[in-house]
Scaffold this motif. Structure first.
Motif, PDB file in Angstrom:
ATOM      1  N   CYS A 158       0.841  -1.193   0.000  1.00  0.00           N
ATOM      2  CA  CYS A 158       0.000   0.000   0.000  1.00  0.00           C
ATOM      3  C   CYS A 158       0.881   1.249   0.000  1.00  0.00           C
ATOM      4  O   CYS A 158       0.715   2.167  -0.806  1.00  0.00           O
ATOM      5  CB  CYS A 158      -0.927  -0.026   1.212  1.00  0.00           C
ATOM      6  N   PHE A 227       2.062  -7.602   2.051  1.00  0.00           N
ATOM      7  CA  PHE A 227       1.369  -7.403   3.321  1.00  0.00           C
ATOM      8  C   PHE A 227       1.628  -8.623   4.215  1.00  0.00           C
ATOM      9  O   PHE A 227       1.983  -9.705   3.724  1.00  0.00           O
ATOM     10  CB  PHE A 227      -0.156  -7.316   3.105  1.00  0.00           C
ATOM     11  N   GLU A 229      -0.612 -10.349   5.427  1.00  0.00           N
ATOM     12  CA  GLU A 229      -1.576 -11.340   4.924  1.00  0.00           C
ATOM     13  C   GLU A 229      -0.989 -12.098   3.720  1.00  0.00           C
ATOM     14  O   GLU A 229      -1.171 -13.312   3.589  1.00  0.00           O
ATOM     15  CB  GLU A 229      -2.884 -10.658   4.479  1.00  0.00           C
ATOM     16  N   ASP A 230      -0.296 -11.358   2.827  1.00  0.00           N
ATOM     17  CA  ASP A 230       0.314 -11.993   1.648  1.00  0.00           C
ATOM     18  C   ASP A 230       1.361 -13.021   2.051  1.00  0.00           C
ATOM     19  O   ASP A 230       1.486 -14.084   1.434  1.00  0.00           O
ATOM     20  CB  ASP A 230       1.018 -10.928   0.777  1.00  0.00           C
ATOM     21  N   ARG A 233      -0.312 -16.196   3.361  1.00  0.00           N
ATOM     22  CA  ARG A 233      -0.907 -16.969   2.254  1.00  0.00           C
ATOM     23  C   ARG A 233       0.180 -17.581   1.363  1.00  0.00           C
ATOM     24  O   ARG A 233       0.036 -18.699   0.874  1.00  0.00           O
ATOM     25  CB  ARG A 233      -1.828 -16.078   1.427  1.00  0.00           C
TER      26      ARG A 233
ATOM     27  N   GLN C  11      -5.348  -2.833  -0.050  1.00  0.00           N
ATOM     28  CA  GLN C  11      -5.892  -3.907   0.811  1.00  0.00           C
ATOM     29  C   GLN C  11      -7.192  -4.475   0.244  1.00  0.00           C
ATOM     30  O   GLN C  11      -7.479  -5.655   0.397  1.00  0.00           O
ATOM     31  CB  GLN C  11      -6.207  -3.372   2.233  1.00  0.00           C
ATOM     32  N   ASP C  15      -7.539 -11.454  -3.583  1.00  0.00           N
ATOM     33  CA  ASP C  15      -6.507 -12.490  -3.554  1.00  0.00           C
ATOM     34  C   ASP C  15      -7.127 -13.758  -4.107  1.00  0.00           C
ATOM     35  O   ASP C  15      -8.225 -14.153  -3.699  1.00  0.00           O
ATOM     36  CB  ASP C  15      -6.014 -12.705  -2.121  1.00  0.00           C
ATOM     37  N   ALA C  58     -11.259 -14.102  -0.353  1.00  0.00           N
ATOM     38  CA  ALA C  58     -11.090 -13.274  -1.546  1.00  0.00           C
ATOM     39  C   ALA C  58     -10.497 -11.892  -1.263  1.00  0.00           C
ATOM     40  O   ALA C  58     -10.102 -11.179  -2.195  1.00  0.00           O
ATOM     41  CB  ALA C  58     -12.440 -13.113  -2.254  1.00  0.00           C
ATOM     42  N   GLN C  59     -10.433 -11.493   0.005  1.00  0.00           N
ATOM     43  CA  GLN C  59     -10.013 -10.131   0.361  1.00  0.00           C
ATOM     44  C   GLN C  59      -8.502 -10.103   0.635  1.00  0.00           C
ATOM     45  O   GLN C  59      -8.000 -10.872   1.437  1.00  0.00           O
ATOM     46  CB  GLN C  59     -10.793  -9.706   1.615  1.00  0.00           C
ATOM     47  N   ARG C  60      -7.771  -9.190  -0.019  1.00  0.00           N
ATOM     48  CA  ARG C  60      -6.315  -9.202   0.149  1.00  0.00           C
ATOM     49  C   ARG C  60      -5.868  -8.791   1.545  1.00  0.00           C
ATOM     50  O   ARG C  60      -4.984  -9.409   2.112  1.00  0.00           O
ATOM     51  CB  ARG C  60      -5.657  -8.288  -0.885  1.00  0.00           C
ATOM     52  N   GLY C  61      -6.473  -7.695   2.077  1.00  0.00           N
ATOM     53  CA  GLY C  61      -5.976  -7.227   3.378  1.00  0.00           C
ATOM     54  C   GLY C  61      -7.058  -6.591   4.216  1.00  0.00           C
ATOM     55  O   GLY C  61      -8.067  -6.114   3.709  1.00  0.00           O
ATOM     56  N   ALA C  62      -6.849  -6.557   5.549  1.00  0.00           N
ATOM     57  CA  ALA C  62      -7.784  -5.877   6.450  1.00  0.00           C
ATOM     58  C   ALA C  62      -7.368  -4.411   6.575  1.00  0.00           C
ATOM     59  O   ALA C  62      -6.255  -4.040   6.218  1.00  0.00           O
ATOM     60  CB  ALA C  62      -7.775  -6.546   7.816  1.00  0.00           C
TER      61      ALA C  62
END
Lengths: 271, 271, 271, 271
Positions: A158, A227, A229-230, A233, C11, C15, C58-62
């Motif tokens: 980001c 991120f 999160e990335d 995953r 974000q 994904d 499906a969501q890349r980031g919070a």
């Protein structure tokens, strides 16, 4: 001095409250153990150990000295997961030998494990220490598991996208724990899990980098922003492509350079 | 129950080895204390304290309960450095009252101190916690000192210069300790030392940033790259321009995003 | 400066690996919060918080800034478990508001909580700090839980029985966590769990004891020797006699005076 | 890829603020090193290292990669204090080689060092880990020093005297640091300092004790009650009877079984 046999065995008395204990034992015991490397060698590790047995409801106390004695007997062995399973069977047998019906024995070991790493341009070699470990539990169904904590670098996608220049990045730590059934013969090396973690990050860390290396490492990081999160995953994808029939838990914690707190992601599953 | 007066006072017996002790006391005592803020308010802090007295050679032991009792008496006060000096005089008086000739009393307090910070674009406010403290020593010549640990962000100037894109950056912690003579009436606020530390870094940290803020923060960091050495020298310059007649110790430790270890710089001096 | 709305929301991109994350959020965030006491008052605690949401595949980031913003909004409230549940509903609502379908929100808070304690003979009062906390999880079925870590003293029954004089004893820490259903209206106070833990040990700890108190405390300890197993079973008995419809986890760790390692026992169950 | 020589050497630029830095370097670097034992063998230790150089006022930054490279070159050596002095001379020479006039180099190493210990009645052997280390500083006048942290047991003499039964006792940690001149050829072993510390306490700790051993250990402790002050003075007496021409710092911290805080004593001197 009175012989041992004449001293009251207070642990061996009866407790009447009917409360079974899941784990009784010793924690934060330090011992040096020799660990087998994927490359064929061994390394002596300073291990911190927790060793537990289950305690059935009627028995007042466990004989903790036997846990330490079992460990000491294995001191000169070269360890890998299977030796730990043997050690743990020995721990349980020693409690049974004293007339106790223990159903569980459990072992948690943590230590710094070192791997050489080459700098990408200069080719200089330096060691990186990884906080690794094993957890083994003998009960029903029982499990054996491998743990790695891998320092990594992460560039924020980001920040990279929205800023005219640069992006914040930081050190993080990826933790992977992989559980197998006790009779699973698949051998899971620290080295392989570390490779998965480092492959999912923006970059890996090095103890020794010259300027030419630092340039390569920095530019690589900025080509692969991630991120938290990335990263998690990416590790899960990496584990799925390499392992079968295991349970995993993956987390990553990033020491954000622009915040006083950390960012974090975690998941678990099976592959 | 026997009255206190009839119980042997073992601490008060004589030790004949002729060895004076620099510090005798209690450590890791947690107590809530109320701290005065520069902005005029107060905040209740969870404090970790060490309290010591010196012990002359002939006295076997100190009366440690009196150290805790002195502290408890100050529980409802609003603290600033001068109240600590008073508390410490009280600590010493209580030992003397028991016929002991103590020459030293010393106090170390650490706690998390919170300040609101505004995000640079959105104007949103969030608190940042700073690990702060006071050290006071009553002896010859004695001193009182203020300590701050300030999380900061640092962009590496070398990485920025040599890389085609980006630069590694990381969170760091700047530590400043400033010592005054006991009778120095100059008041040194945490807030001012924190401002000096944050001003010497590439950027400060925020608990709450929206994307528009993150853009501002990132770009600012990349306009002001700083080695760990630069940060320490910047802090020293900042202290010199604000304070007179104090001793300082400044250090910075950066959790390098591309290394498993930290970079570090430290210096001390007077201004 | 570009308005927030024109900055890319990275974000919020997709994904495609199909991997749900159990927890995404911030850790080691320090914030001062006001906690309700059983005695009717309140205390300001320095809290360390972890706040997480679940992230669908499906969501890349919070949007992590919203977690901190929700917390900051509750800063001036007096907290007890129910305010935490409200805060957490707010955390989840803020993510949903951004078009995200989060199914989980989770909060972990730890802080030092202080209680006055009277010395048994002199009646002097001093504060003892207990490392306490709350864990709350909004998912299916969800839970709210109370945690206390209670320092205690334990005299070894075996050492007492077999030795001609004395017995080794040591400080230990009892940890109790008690989980309730989210809609359980039974209020569980730290004070009550601490009382259960202290009642199961050989003795409790005091910050302030005169010699006459020390005599009472020592003799009481030696009348009630406890193995680490005894302490855990005593806590379980105490919980069973006070609570209904909760899950518990109880452990005790003793810093053995004659060993470099600790002894440990743990169990869990329902009452 | 650009050759190293063409990349800007930003560290090597000039800083004009005129501020000398006492220490610049790396901290918390983990490396495995082989340590010489008094008994004639060696042990591989997981070391945590800090390595620093001084930085003169005109030089912007140190070349930290050379610190790590110097260490890596010594990886296969067997270490004792003198090899560390050599390593440190090498560290300093590498900075000078780059045209920098460093006046100081400093090294701090900490690691767990293991010694076998026999149980007093059963004769069973178990390892005890001691947190040990070396500090070396090359400057004027320079020093080399040995550090041990020794877990011990301490029975409170006051509690023993005033109580009708028993006495509170606890684990403590004695810390000894002994400084020598760089050219002092007297060899100070960890083993000898550990013996001094254990001899000054009520008792030493064991990883492996049967009941018959526990009886011996407990009764010995109660014959030799020691305040924290007594332990420190006993260590000083022990050092004075064994060493000449060294500076020492001795402290002991006891994890009081009846308090939530620790008791502490410390002193320094020369013998």
């Amino acid at each position: 001095m009175k012989p041992e046999v004449e001293l009251a065995d207070v642990q061996n008395s009866v407790d009447e409250r009917g409360i079974e204990l899941d784990r009784v034992g010793v924690t934060d015991l330090f011992y040096p153990l020799t660990i087998r490397e994927k490359a064929g060698g061994t390394q002596v590790a300073t291990c911190r150990l927790n060793i537990f047995v289950g305690l059935h409801a009627a028995q007042r106390g466990a004989h903790l000295s036997h846990l330490v004695e079992a460990l000491d007997n294995y001191r000169s062995r070269v360890f890998s997961m299977d030796s730990l399973v043997h050690l743990l069977r020995d721990v349980r047998a020693r409690q049974d030998e004293h007339g106790l019906a223990f159903e569980t024995a459990e072992l948690q070991i943590r230590f710094m494990y070192f791997l050489p790493k080459l700098a990408p341009a200069s080719g200089l070699s330096g060691l990186v220490g990884y906080d690794c470990g094993f957890d083994v539990a003998l009960n029903r169904p029982g499990h054996k598991s491998v743990i790695v904590n891998v320092p990594i670098a992460a560039v924020c996608p980001c920040s990279l996208e929205i800023s005219d220049v640069g992006a914040h990045n930081q050190r993080g730590v990826v933790t992977i724990q992989v559980w197998q059934m006790l009779d699973d013969t698949q051998f899971i090396w620290f080295e392989d899990l570390i490779e998965v973690a480092e492959g999912a990050a923006s970059g890996d860390v090095h103890s020794l980098l010259r300027r030419a290396d630092e340039k390569v490492v920095t530019e690589k990081m900025f080509r692969e922003p991630r991120f938290v999160e990335d990263v998690v995953r990416g590790v899960v994808s990496g584990l799925r492509s390499r392992l079968k029939g295991v349970r995993y838990r993956v987390e990553s914690k990033h020491f954000e350079s622009i915040h006083p707190h950390n960012s974090y992601a975690q998941t678990q599953g099976e592959c």
